[in-house]
Write a protein that holds these residues in place. Structure first.
Motif, PDB file in Angstrom:
ATOM      1  N   ALA A 178      -1.303  -8.605  -3.461  1.00  0.00           N
ATOM      2  CA  ALA A 178      -0.387  -9.384  -2.806  1.00  0.00           C
ATOM      3  C   ALA A 178       1.123  -8.960  -2.886  1.00  0.00           C
ATOM      4  CB  ALA A 178      -0.507 -10.628  -3.598  1.00  0.00           C
ATOM      5  N   PHE A 179       2.034  -9.247  -1.917  1.00  0.00           N
ATOM      6  CA  PHE A 179       3.315  -9.004  -1.956  1.00  0.00           C
ATOM      7  C   PHE A 179       3.972  -9.797  -2.910  1.00  0.00           C
ATOM      8  CE2 PHE A 179       2.046  -7.402   2.502  1.00  0.00           C
ATOM      9  CZ  PHE A 179       2.798  -6.092   2.518  1.00  0.00           C
ATOM     10  N   GLY A 180       4.919  -9.282  -3.926  1.00  0.00           N
ATOM     11  CA  GLY A 180       5.529 -10.037  -4.633  1.00  0.00           C
ATOM     12  C   GLY A 180       4.607 -10.374  -5.773  1.00  0.00           C
ATOM     13  N   GLY A 181       3.235 -10.224  -5.801  1.00  0.00           N
ATOM     14  CA  GLY A 181       2.499 -10.500  -6.984  1.00  0.00           C
ATOM     15  C   GLY A 181       1.783  -9.295  -7.619  1.00  0.00           C
ATOM     16  N   ALA A 182       0.669  -9.667  -8.167  1.00  0.00           N
ATOM     17  CA  ALA A 182      -0.035  -8.550  -8.994  1.00  0.00           C
ATOM     18  C   ALA A 182      -1.065  -7.874  -7.944  1.00  0.00           C
ATOM     19  CB  ALA A 182      -0.873  -9.161 -10.128  1.00  0.00           C
ATOM     20  N   PHE A 183      -1.083  -6.557  -8.502  1.00  0.00           N
ATOM     21  CA  PHE A 183      -1.937  -5.738  -7.886  1.00  0.00           C
ATOM     22  C   PHE A 183      -3.587  -6.319  -8.082  1.00  0.00           C
ATOM     23  CE2 PHE A 183      -4.954  -2.080  -7.983  1.00  0.00           C
ATOM     24  CZ  PHE A 183      -4.929  -1.645  -6.438  1.00  0.00           C
ATOM     25  N   ASP A 184      -4.328  -6.448  -6.976  1.00  0.00           N
ATOM     26  CA  ASP A 184      -5.516  -7.087  -6.949  1.00  0.00           C
ATOM     27  C   ASP A 184      -6.715  -6.111  -7.446  1.00  0.00           C
ATOM     28  OD1 ASP A 184      -7.531  -8.912  -7.032  1.00  0.00           O
ATOM     29  OD2 ASP A 184      -7.668  -9.171  -4.799  1.00  0.00           O
ATOM     30  N   ARG A 185      -7.113  -5.324  -6.707  1.00  0.00           N
ATOM     31  CA  ARG A 185      -7.853  -4.248  -7.050  1.00  0.00           C
ATOM     32  C   ARG A 185      -7.649  -3.015  -6.186  1.00  0.00           C
ATOM     33  NH1 ARG A 185     -12.134  -3.185  -3.820  1.00  0.00           N
ATOM     34  NH2 ARG A 185     -12.125  -4.501  -1.693  1.00  0.00           N
ATOM     35  N   GLY A 186      -8.469  -1.846  -6.574  1.00  0.00           N
ATOM     36  CA  GLY A 186      -8.374  -0.708  -5.821  1.00  0.00           C
ATOM     37  C   GLY A 186      -9.614   0.278  -6.435  1.00  0.00           C
ATOM     38  N   GLU A 187      -9.767   1.253  -5.650  1.00  0.00           N
ATOM     39  CA  GLU A 187     -11.050   2.140  -5.951  1.00  0.00           C
ATOM     40  C   GLU A 187     -10.847   3.460  -5.168  1.00  0.00           C
ATOM     41  OE1 GLU A 187     -14.502  -0.239  -4.223  1.00  0.00           O
ATOM     42  OE2 GLU A 187     -14.701   1.685  -3.207  1.00  0.00           O
ATOM     43  N   SER A 215     -12.324  -1.740 -15.190  1.00  0.00           N
ATOM     44  CA  SER A 215     -12.173  -0.446 -14.451  1.00  0.00           C
ATOM     45  C   SER A 215     -13.266   0.250 -14.473  1.00  0.00           C
ATOM     46  CB  SER A 215     -10.680   0.142 -14.537  1.00  0.00           C
ATOM     47  OG  SER A 215      -9.894  -0.975 -14.417  1.00  0.00           O
ATOM     48  N   PRO A 216     -14.514  -0.187 -14.386  1.00  0.00           N
ATOM     49  CA  PRO A 216     -15.848   0.724 -14.492  1.00  0.00           C
ATOM     50  C   PRO A 216     -15.554   2.055 -13.605  1.00  0.00           C
ATOM     51  CG  PRO A 216     -16.221  -1.177 -13.149  1.00  0.00           C
ATOM     52  CD  PRO A 216     -14.882  -1.250 -13.362  1.00  0.00           C
ATOM     53  N   THR A 217     -16.499   3.041 -14.053  1.00  0.00           N
ATOM     54  CA  THR A 217     -16.796   4.266 -13.450  1.00  0.00           C
ATOM     55  C   THR A 217     -18.289   4.080 -12.565  1.00  0.00           C
ATOM     56  OG1 THR A 217     -15.081   5.455 -14.632  1.00  0.00           O
ATOM     57  CG2 THR A 217     -16.931   6.688 -13.341  1.00  0.00           C
ATOM     58  N   TYR A 218     -18.324   4.471 -11.591  1.00  0.00           N
ATOM     59  CA  TYR A 218     -19.822   4.439 -10.833  1.00  0.00           C
ATOM     60  C   TYR A 218     -20.324   6.037 -10.507  1.00  0.00           C
ATOM     61  CZ  TYR A 218     -18.927  -0.566 -10.289  1.00  0.00           C
ATOM     62  OH  TYR A 218     -18.460  -1.931 -10.548  1.00  0.00           O
ATOM     63  N   ALA A 219     -21.418   6.160 -10.635  1.00  0.00           N
ATOM     64  CA  ALA A 219     -22.233   7.191  -9.994  1.00  0.00           C
ATOM     65  C   ALA A 219     -22.527   6.598  -8.536  1.00  0.00           C
ATOM     66  CB  ALA A 219     -23.380   7.704 -10.743  1.00  0.00           C
ATOM     67  N   PHE A 231     -22.700   3.065  16.708  1.00  0.00           N
ATOM     68  CA  PHE A 231     -22.140   2.177  15.562  1.00  0.00           C
ATOM     69  C   PHE A 231     -21.893   3.045  14.383  1.00  0.00           C
ATOM     70  CE2 PHE A 231     -24.550  -0.983  18.053  1.00  0.00           C
ATOM     71  CZ  PHE A 231     -23.580  -1.919  17.895  1.00  0.00           C
ATOM     72  N   ASP A 232     -20.616   3.046  13.804  1.00  0.00           N
ATOM     73  CA  ASP A 232     -20.357   3.721  12.552  1.00  0.00           C
ATOM     74  C   ASP A 232     -20.809   2.743  11.784  1.00  0.00           C
ATOM     75  OD1 ASP A 232     -18.606   6.136  13.485  1.00  0.00           O
ATOM     76  OD2 ASP A 232     -17.443   4.406  14.459  1.00  0.00           O
ATOM     77  N   VAL A 233     -21.526   3.421  10.703  1.00  0.00           N
ATOM     78  CA  VAL A 233     -22.574   2.986   9.572  1.00  0.00           C
ATOM     79  C   VAL A 233     -22.256   3.528   8.418  1.00  0.00           C
ATOM     80  CG1 VAL A 233     -24.120   1.943  11.207  1.00  0.00           C
ATOM     81  CG2 VAL A 233     -24.555   3.743  10.235  1.00  0.00           C
ATOM     82  N   GLU A 234     -22.179   3.002   7.411  1.00  0.00           N
ATOM     83  CA  GLU A 234     -22.038   3.721   5.802  1.00  0.00           C
ATOM     84  C   GLU A 234     -22.934   2.734   4.954  1.00  0.00           C
ATOM     85  OE1 GLU A 234     -18.231   4.656   3.111  1.00  0.00           O
ATOM     86  OE2 GLU A 234     -18.008   4.165   5.083  1.00  0.00           O
ATOM     87  N   ALA A 235     -23.645   3.154   4.117  1.00  0.00           N
ATOM     88  CA  ALA A 235     -24.057   2.830   2.898  1.00  0.00           C
ATOM     89  C   ALA A 235     -24.316   3.323   1.883  1.00  0.00           C
ATOM     90  CB  ALA A 235     -25.709   2.391   3.345  1.00  0.00           C
ATOM     91  N   ALA A 236     -23.803   2.657   0.809  1.00  0.00           N
ATOM     92  CA  ALA A 236     -23.826   3.349  -0.594  1.00  0.00           C
ATOM     93  C   ALA A 236     -24.453   2.551  -1.830  1.00  0.00           C
ATOM     94  CB  ALA A 236     -22.339   3.515  -0.939  1.00  0.00           C
ATOM     95  N   LEU A 237     -24.798   3.170  -2.688  1.00  0.00           N
ATOM     96  CA  LEU A 237     -25.421   2.684  -3.951  1.00  0.00           C
ATOM     97  C   LEU A 237     -24.715   3.199  -5.279  1.00  0.00           C
ATOM     98  CD1 LEU A 237     -27.890   0.691  -5.111  1.00  0.00           C
ATOM     99  CD2 LEU A 237     -29.069   2.926  -5.429  1.00  0.00           C
ATOM    100  N   PHE A 238     -24.356   2.066  -6.033  1.00  0.00           N
ATOM    101  CA  PHE A 238     -23.120   2.418  -7.143  1.00  0.00           C
ATOM    102  C   PHE A 238     -24.273   1.851  -8.469  1.00  0.00           C
ATOM    103  CE2 PHE A 238     -20.888   0.752  -3.691  1.00  0.00           C
ATOM    104  CZ  PHE A 238     -19.997   1.993  -3.304  1.00  0.00           C
ATOM    105  N   LEU A 239     -23.925   2.802  -9.387  1.00  0.00           N
ATOM    106  CA  LEU A 239     -24.583   2.687 -10.848  1.00  0.00           C
ATOM    107  C   LEU A 239     -23.252   3.001 -11.821  1.00  0.00           C
ATOM    108  CD1 LEU A 239     -26.734   2.441 -12.820  1.00  0.00           C
ATOM    109  CD2 LEU A 239     -27.047   4.781 -12.832  1.00  0.00           C
ATOM    110  N   SER A 240     -22.973   1.721 -12.385  1.00  0.00           N
ATOM    111  CA  SER A 240     -21.882   1.913 -13.280  1.00  0.00           C
ATOM    112  C   SER A 240     -22.062   2.255 -14.564  1.00  0.00           C
ATOM    113  CB  SER A 240     -21.146   0.372 -13.463  1.00  0.00           C
ATOM    114  OG  SER A 240     -21.824  -0.431 -14.192  1.00  0.00           O
ATOM    115  N   ASP A 241     -20.890   2.864 -15.407  1.00  0.00           N
ATOM    116  CA  ASP A 241     -21.237   3.159 -16.616  1.00  0.00           C
ATOM    117  C   ASP A 241     -21.756   2.197 -17.682  1.00  0.00           C
ATOM    118  OD1 ASP A 241     -18.982   1.974 -16.598  1.00  0.00           O
ATOM    119  OD2 ASP A 241     -17.743   3.316 -17.380  1.00  0.00           O
TER     120      ASP A 241
END
Length: 341
Positions: A178-187, A215-219, A231-241
């Motif tokens: 948010a502008f003027g606020g806290a950073f929400d999330r990123g990866e 702030s987990p780490t994922y495989a 169609f541009d498509v993307e699919a991913a599976l995440f396994l956190s630490d």
């Protein structure tokens, strides 16, 4: 008197005796009553055909080969020959076996205009960039401001690629705040991408989340590519630490209105195999984002856009958001720019 007449006509009498009488048998011929007809000599047996061996020894001569067919009107109409002219002999067949290959064709027509010295570095660059060459591209697909109910936010989504036709290093990043606020999330994701077909890559690597919360780490393992009908498509599976399993599916489509004006619908769905309460994620379909952006490509590498985005939490995730007095959904008008180099 009769004897005198016979003596005066000896030839007539002889002719009468010597003429073959029909039915002259051997007994009558022996008594001089008639003459046996002379037997005709048998015809000679047909000579055998002249073989090449006999022709080589001079015993006979080989028959002349039949004349080659002339130029029929059909072949003359197709330009294969000319009537009245002898046909040309076919070219000799190349030797078989370990015969050397023919020389590779040269692409040096430009040398006649620009010179071989001037074309040599250009041709070397062409060979290096086509087929087995290295590529690199950095694209910020979305860099936008979102204006809706509540605070004004910013968001980004981009990736960088380095490598060849088969193997590449891919770096992805997205986030919002948010502008003027806290950073929400990123990866950020660091992936090895390998082509598994003409249009799809298999990707695997690590993802690291950043933000004020956990702030987990994922495989990561996933696929990305171009599906039928572009169609541009993307699919991913995440396994956190911590053992949490989540997944994400994204898709978009570029509908060209003109050569430069492009309407792009896009969708993103997030899933979770279990509740992750510290991140406000519920099991099942946890969140979705639907967007429609209209961009104008001033150049292929630079395109500002306007659009509309709806994002919200669904199911258990929406319940967790309401439990802490958060609005589970939000819609926004967006303005941004897309560029790559």
């Amino acid at each position: 008197m009769a004897l005198l007449l016979l003596a005066a006509q000896p030839d007539a009498m002889a002719h009468t005796v010597s003429a073959p009488a029909p039915g002259c048998t051997a007994e009558h011929a022996a008594m001089g009553h008639c003459t046996m007809p002379k037997a005709e000599p048998p015809p000679p047996p047909p000579s055998p055909p002249c073989s090449p061996e006999h022709a080589a020894m001079g015993h006979c001569a080989m028959p002349a080969p039949p004349p080659s067919p002339g130029c029929p009107p059909e072949h003359a109409a197709m330009g294969h020959c000319t009537p009245g002219e002898p046909t040309t002999a076919p070219p000799p067949s190349p030797p078989v076996g370990n015969a050397p290959p023919p020389p590779a064709p040269r692409v040096d027509a430009a040398d006649a205009i620009f010179g071989a010295d001037a074309m040599a570095p250009v041709r070397a660059r062409l060979y290096a960039e086509h087929g087995g060459g290295s590529i690199s591209r950095i694209m910020l697909d979305q860099a936008e401001v979102r204006v809706g109910s509540g605070e004004t936010t910013y968001s980004w989504d981009g990736e960088a690629r380095f490598g060849g036709d088969i193997d590449k290093l891919v770096i992805k990043s997205e986030g919002e705040g948010a502008f003027g606020g806290a950073f929400d999330r990123g990866e950020g994701q660091l992936l090895w991408s390998r082509a598994i077909g003409p249009y799809f890559d298999l990707q695997t690597g690590l993802r690291q989340d950043v933000g004020p919360g956990p702030s987990p780490t994922y495989a990561v393992v996933g696929v990305e590519g171009l599906a039928p009908y572009w169609f541009d498509v993307e699919a991913a599976l995440f396994l956190s630490d911590k053992g949490d399993v989540t997944a994400r599916i994204e898709g978009s489509y570029d509908q060209r209105i003109t050569q430069r004006l492009i309407l792009q619908p896009a969708a993103e769905l997030n899933f979770a195999l279990q509740d992750v309460r510290e991140q406000g994620i519920g099991a099942g379909l946890s969140s979705a984002e639907l967007g429609l952006r209209l961009r104008y490509e001033i150049a292929r590498e630079f395109a500002p856009y306007l659009g509309y985005v709806w994002e919200g939490k669904i199911g258990r995730s929406a319940q967790l958001a309401r439990a802490v007095d958060d609005d589970p959904s939000r819609s926004s008008f967006v303005a941004g720019v897309r560029f790559w180099f």
